[in-house]
Enzyme design. Structure first.
Site, PDB file in Angstrom:
ATOM      1  N   HIS A  21     -46.706  83.322  49.808  1.00  0.00           N
ATOM      2  CA  HIS A  21     -47.885  81.821  50.411  1.00  0.00           C
ATOM      3  C   HIS A  21     -48.027  82.014  51.715  1.00  0.00           C
ATOM      4  O   HIS A  21     -48.808  81.525  52.210  1.00  0.00           O
ATOM      5  CB  HIS A  21     -46.706  80.853  50.176  1.00  0.00           C
ATOM      6  CG  HIS A  21     -46.098  80.430  48.418  1.00  0.00           C
ATOM      7  ND1 HIS A  21     -45.012  80.355  48.473  1.00  0.00           N
ATOM      8  CD2 HIS A  21     -46.548  80.520  47.630  1.00  0.00           C
ATOM      9  CE1 HIS A  21     -44.765  79.914  47.487  1.00  0.00           C
ATOM     10  NE2 HIS A  21     -45.118  80.166  47.165  1.00  0.00           N
ATOM     11  N   LYS A  45     -38.758  68.554  38.139  1.00  0.00           N
ATOM     12  CA  LYS A  45     -38.681  70.322  37.798  1.00  0.00           C
ATOM     13  C   LYS A  45     -37.652  70.392  39.047  1.00  0.00           C
ATOM     14  O   LYS A  45     -36.831  71.838  38.496  1.00  0.00           O
ATOM     15  CB  LYS A  45     -40.077  70.521  39.018  1.00  0.00           C
ATOM     16  CG  LYS A  45     -40.655  70.640  37.959  1.00  0.00           C
ATOM     17  CD  LYS A  45     -41.774  71.934  38.496  1.00  0.00           C
ATOM     18  CE  LYS A  45     -42.372  72.644  37.614  1.00  0.00           C
ATOM     19  NZ  LYS A  45     -44.228  73.038  38.614  1.00  0.00           N
ATOM     20  N   ARG A  94     -52.364  86.182  41.746  1.00  0.00           N
ATOM     21  CA  ARG A  94     -51.637  87.758  42.200  1.00  0.00           C
ATOM     22  C   ARG A  94     -51.782  88.972  41.095  1.00  0.00           C
ATOM     23  O   ARG A  94     -51.914  89.715  40.765  1.00  0.00           O
ATOM     24  CB  ARG A  94     -49.938  86.978  41.682  1.00  0.00           C
ATOM     25  CG  ARG A  94     -49.421  86.631  43.039  1.00  0.00           C
ATOM     26  CD  ARG A  94     -47.924  86.101  42.699  1.00  0.00           C
ATOM     27  NE  ARG A  94     -48.293  85.349  41.276  1.00  0.00           N
ATOM     28  CZ  ARG A  94     -47.123  84.119  40.843  1.00  0.00           C
ATOM     29  NH1 ARG A  94     -45.944  84.815  41.603  1.00  0.00           N
ATOM     30  NH2 ARG A  94     -46.953  83.645  39.912  1.00  0.00           N
ATOM     31  N   SER A 132     -41.378  81.761  44.172  1.00  0.00           N
ATOM     32  CA  SER A 132     -40.323  81.837  44.503  1.00  0.00           C
ATOM     33  C   SER A 132     -39.557  82.014  43.598  1.00  0.00           C
ATOM     34  O   SER A 132     -37.756  81.768  44.403  1.00  0.00           O
ATOM     35  CB  SER A 132     -40.565  80.149  44.448  1.00  0.00           C
ATOM     36  OG  SER A 132     -41.871  80.318  45.734  1.00  0.00           O
TER      37      SER A 132
HETATM   38  O1  PNS Z   1     -46.815  76.173  42.826  1.00  0.00           O
HETATM   39  P1  PNS Z   1     -46.966  75.770  42.040  1.00  0.00           P
HETATM   40  O2  PNS Z   1     -45.692  75.194  40.985  1.00  0.00           O
HETATM   41  O3  PNS Z   1     -47.356  76.584  40.721  1.00  0.00           O
HETATM   42  O4  PNS Z   1     -48.010  74.590  41.867  1.00  0.00           O
HETATM   43  C1  PNS Z   1     -48.263  73.078  41.150  1.00  0.00           C
HETATM   44  C2  PNS Z   1     -48.793  71.917  41.501  1.00  0.00           C
HETATM   45  C3  PNS Z   1     -48.085  71.771  42.621  1.00  0.00           C
HETATM   46  C4  PNS Z   1     -50.368  72.874  41.993  1.00  0.00           C
HETATM   47  C5  PNS Z   1     -49.362  71.315  40.054  1.00  0.00           C
HETATM   48  O5  PNS Z   1     -47.972  71.497  39.588  1.00  0.00           O
HETATM   49  C6  PNS Z   1     -49.967  69.898  40.532  1.00  0.00           C
HETATM   50  O6  PNS Z   1     -51.147  69.859  41.492  1.00  0.00           O
HETATM   51  N1  PNS Z   1     -49.394  69.016  40.047  1.00  0.00           N
HETATM   52  C7  PNS Z   1     -49.548  67.634  40.717  1.00  0.00           C
HETATM   53  C8  PNS Z   1     -49.543  66.928  39.447  1.00  0.00           C
HETATM   54  C9  PNS Z   1     -51.286  66.745  38.938  1.00  0.00           C
HETATM   55  O7  PNS Z   1     -52.211  66.791  39.380  1.00  0.00           O
HETATM   56  N2  PNS Z   1     -51.597  67.755  37.610  1.00  0.00           N
HETATM   57  C10 PNS Z   1     -52.771  68.021  36.876  1.00  0.00           C
HETATM   58  C11 PNS Z   1     -53.492  69.580  37.392  1.00  0.00           C
HETATM   59  S1  PNS Z   1     -53.517  70.541  36.207  1.00  0.00           S
END
Ligand code: PNS
Length: 164
Positions: A21, A45, A94, A132
């Protein structure tokens, strides 16, 4: 806040932030005037670290980058981006396996807001296996993750797992 074209949001769970990151944040900070690292407050989560802990670790790890700030959000990412006048979302890729999920999110976000664009940034090859989740697992089982996370995270991982 800078003009929307110069502002990029890098959203994620960051539970915890890894060197992968951090590498992306450093590279993005050279391209955009301002990068906001936006930590998802997903209580559902069940993260290892609280939102505040995750934000503190990111803040410490990026303290030498003056154009990077750290924030948290809940609800829809598109709403958060709109509230901050941002039009760019950054996501690291990745491997090809990341692409399907990332594309799904990017297209859903575009469906929700046509003003928002997602930029995929390829991970540096030395971090292409890093996540992570894998860092937490190796650390929990006593493995050495010192090359994979910033120092601030390493100390907290050790502390967290010694208290579990
Ligand atoms: O590090 P991650 O867990 O892959 O990040 C995921 C993240 C936070 C980018 C995604 O879950 C997110 O944007 N969540 C907020 C809710 C949202 O907007 N959902 C619709 C997008 S599919």
């Amino acid at each position: 806040m800078p003009a929307s074209e110069q502002l990029a949001i890098y959203p994620g769970s960051f539970d915890p932030i890894t060197n992968g990151h951090l590498d992306l944040i450093r590279r993005a900070s050279k391209i955009f005037h301002h990068v906001v690292v936006a930590t998802l407050r997903h209580e559902t989560k069940d993260p290892l670290f609280t939102t505040e802990e995750r934000m503190e670790m990111i803040t410490q790890a990026t303290s030498d980058l003056p154009n990077v700030s750290v924030d948290s959000f809940d609800g829809l990412l598109v709403d958060y981006a709109r509230e901050h006048g941002a039009r760019l979302i950054l996501r690291g890729i990745r491997a090809v396996s990341d692409y399907e999920y990332e594309l799904q999110m990017a297209l859903m976000n575009r469906q929700l807001s046509t003003e928002l664009e997602t930029l995929f940034i390829p991970a540096s090859e030395q971090y292409s296996y890093l996540s992570s989740r894998i860092v937490k697992e190796v650390s929990r089982l006593g493995g050495d993750v010192s090359a994979l996370v910033p120092a601030s995270v390493l100390a907290r991982l050790i502390e967290k797992h010694s208290n579990l």
